[in-house]
Design an enzyme around this catalytic site. Sequence first.
Site, PDB file in Angstrom:
ATOM      1  N   ASP A 241       0.813  -1.218   0.000  1.00  0.00           N
ATOM      2  CA  ASP A 241       0.000   0.000   0.000  1.00  0.00           C
ATOM      3  C   ASP A 241       0.844   1.264   0.000  1.00  0.00           C
ATOM      4  O   ASP A 241       2.066   1.212   0.180  1.00  0.00           O
ATOM      5  CB  ASP A 241      -0.966  -0.006   1.209  1.00  0.00           C
ATOM      6  CG  ASP A 241      -0.302  -0.531   2.487  1.00  0.00           C
ATOM      7  OD1 ASP A 241       0.934  -0.460   2.601  1.00  0.00           O
ATOM      8  OD2 ASP A 241      -1.028  -1.025   3.359  1.00  0.00           O
TER       9      ASP A 241
ATOM     10  N   ASN B 196      -7.420  -2.862  14.280  1.00  0.00           N
ATOM     11  CA  ASN B 196      -8.812  -3.191  13.941  1.00  0.00           C
ATOM     12  C   ASN B 196      -8.903  -4.410  13.021  1.00  0.00           C
ATOM     13  O   ASN B 196      -9.965  -4.723  12.506  1.00  0.00           O
ATOM     14  CB  ASN B 196      -9.513  -1.983  13.291  1.00  0.00           C
ATOM     15  CG  ASN B 196      -8.901  -1.588  11.951  1.00  0.00           C
ATOM     16  OD1 ASN B 196      -7.990  -2.251  11.460  1.00  0.00           O
ATOM     17  ND2 ASN B 196      -9.391  -0.509  11.368  1.00  0.00           N
TER      18      ASN B 196
ATOM     19  N   HIS C 244      -7.172  -4.840  10.131  1.00  0.00           N
ATOM     20  CA  HIS C 244      -6.922  -4.651   8.694  1.00  0.00           C
ATOM     21  C   HIS C 244      -5.612  -5.316   8.288  1.00  0.00           C
ATOM     22  O   HIS C 244      -4.694  -5.467   9.092  1.00  0.00           O
ATOM     23  CB  HIS C 244      -6.946  -3.162   8.292  1.00  0.00           C
ATOM     24  CG  HIS C 244      -5.813  -2.326   8.770  1.00  0.00           C
ATOM     25  ND1 HIS C 244      -5.964  -1.019   9.198  1.00  0.00           N
ATOM     26  CD2 HIS C 244      -4.483  -2.565   8.879  1.00  0.00           C
ATOM     27  CE1 HIS C 244      -4.810  -0.510   9.529  1.00  0.00           C
ATOM     28  NE2 HIS C 244      -3.877  -1.424   9.353  1.00  0.00           N
TER      29      HIS C 244
ATOM     30  N   GLU D 126      -9.761  -2.190   5.290  1.00  0.00           N
ATOM     31  CA  GLU D 126     -10.383  -1.874   6.575  1.00  0.00           C
ATOM     32  C   GLU D 126     -11.647  -2.716   6.786  1.00  0.00           C
ATOM     33  O   GLU D 126     -12.298  -3.117   5.807  1.00  0.00           O
ATOM     34  CB  GLU D 126     -10.768  -0.385   6.604  1.00  0.00           C
ATOM     35  CG  GLU D 126      -9.591   0.583   6.444  1.00  0.00           C
ATOM     36  CD  GLU D 126      -8.811   0.797   7.743  1.00  0.00           C
ATOM     37  OE1 GLU D 126      -8.644  -0.161   8.520  1.00  0.00           O
ATOM     38  OE2 GLU D 126      -8.352   1.942   7.951  1.00  0.00           O
TER      39      GLU D 126
HETATM   40  C1  F6R Z   1       1.532  -1.460   6.125  1.00  0.00           C
HETATM   41  C2  F6R Z   1       0.241  -2.138   6.211  1.00  0.00           C
HETATM   42  C3  F6R Z   1      -0.566  -2.132   7.467  1.00  0.00           C
HETATM   43  C4  F6R Z   1       0.273  -2.343   8.732  1.00  0.00           C
HETATM   44  C5  F6R Z   1      -0.630  -2.266   9.967  1.00  0.00           C
HETATM   45  C6  F6R Z   1       0.177  -2.422  11.242  1.00  0.00           C
HETATM   46  O1  F6R Z   1       2.070  -1.577   4.823  1.00  0.00           O
HETATM   47  O2  F6R Z   1      -0.191  -2.655   5.238  1.00  0.00           O
HETATM   48  O3  F6R Z   1      -1.528  -3.156   7.383  1.00  0.00           O
HETATM   49  O4  F6R Z   1       0.916  -3.580   8.664  1.00  0.00           O
HETATM   50  O5  F6R Z   1      -1.308  -1.046   9.982  1.00  0.00           O
HETATM   51  O6  F6R Z   1       0.999  -1.312  11.392  1.00  0.00           O
HETATM   52  P1  F6R Z   1       2.141  -1.302  12.499  1.00  0.00           P
HETATM   53  O7  F6R Z   1       3.149  -2.303  12.103  1.00  0.00           O
HETATM   54  O8  F6R Z   1       2.702   0.116  12.439  1.00  0.00           O
HETATM   55  O9  F6R Z   1       1.470  -1.620  13.794  1.00  0.00           O
END
Ligand code: F6R
Length: 243
Positions: free
Chosen positions: A67, A136, A138, A143
């Site tokens: 992403d 959450n 995702h 989401e």
């Molecule tokens: C990042 C991504 C997100 C993160 C998730 C956890 O490329 O796709 O799904 O893996 O938001 O983020 P952290 O590791 O900062 O807790």
Amino acid sequence: MILHKFKNQSDLDRAAADLIISMVRSKPNAILGMATGGTPVGLYKEIVKTYQAGLVSFAHAKTFNLDEYVGLPVTHKESYRNFMQTNLFDHIDIQAGNTHVPDGNAADVDAECRLYDKMMFEQGPVDLQLLGIGGNGHIGFNEPDEHLSRGTYKVTLKQETREANKRFFNHIDEVPTHAVTMGMGTIMQARAILLVVKGAEKAEILDRTLNGPITTQLPASLLQTHPRVIVMTDCDVNYKVSF
Ligand code: F6R
């Protein structure tokens, strides 16, 4: 799914890095799906150490990132392109043209999403997709919702996701409201998936991901339907196949 539990995050980082390194050693032209955020920083450091020791080469590997924020210049320190350059790509021998991050500044975002899926379809499938998980549930930026997207798309970030990511910015207002993300279908096409989950605060969402019902309200729960998922965590959770 297979669950590997670790006593500390440095052992977890090393094991996750080793899995990615073994993939590239056994298949030098492997296609790797990459993630950003806090979770992979330590494992990327371990990969860089191994590369610097001359024990692995990425000269023939390709990467596709999950992403990218919409509207942040790629030079912004929190753009995911910049994250990948500073945490990994600038320190290994991967060819620049073999790294792919969705373009969150494309004039026609829908066309960019279709192009990203087309490239992944033509060059893929991804051999090993690295994932973190949001508080959450995702994955990528898919989401929780009543329905999920199959292909890459522009998503409106949930307020809780922007709150979680404000730690990387000066103020919540600076956190982008939208992102471009691989869809669930794109993610699920990977031959194998490595989900890394760190921190006690994620134990509950991981437990629901592993043991709860499969629901679009917890996108990571769809991983229960994928044939080859390895979960590495330092969380105190239980699962039928764990060691
Ligand atoms: C990042 C991504 C997100 C993160 C998730 C956890 O490329 O796709 O799904 O893996 O938001 O983020 P952290 O590791 O900062 O807790």
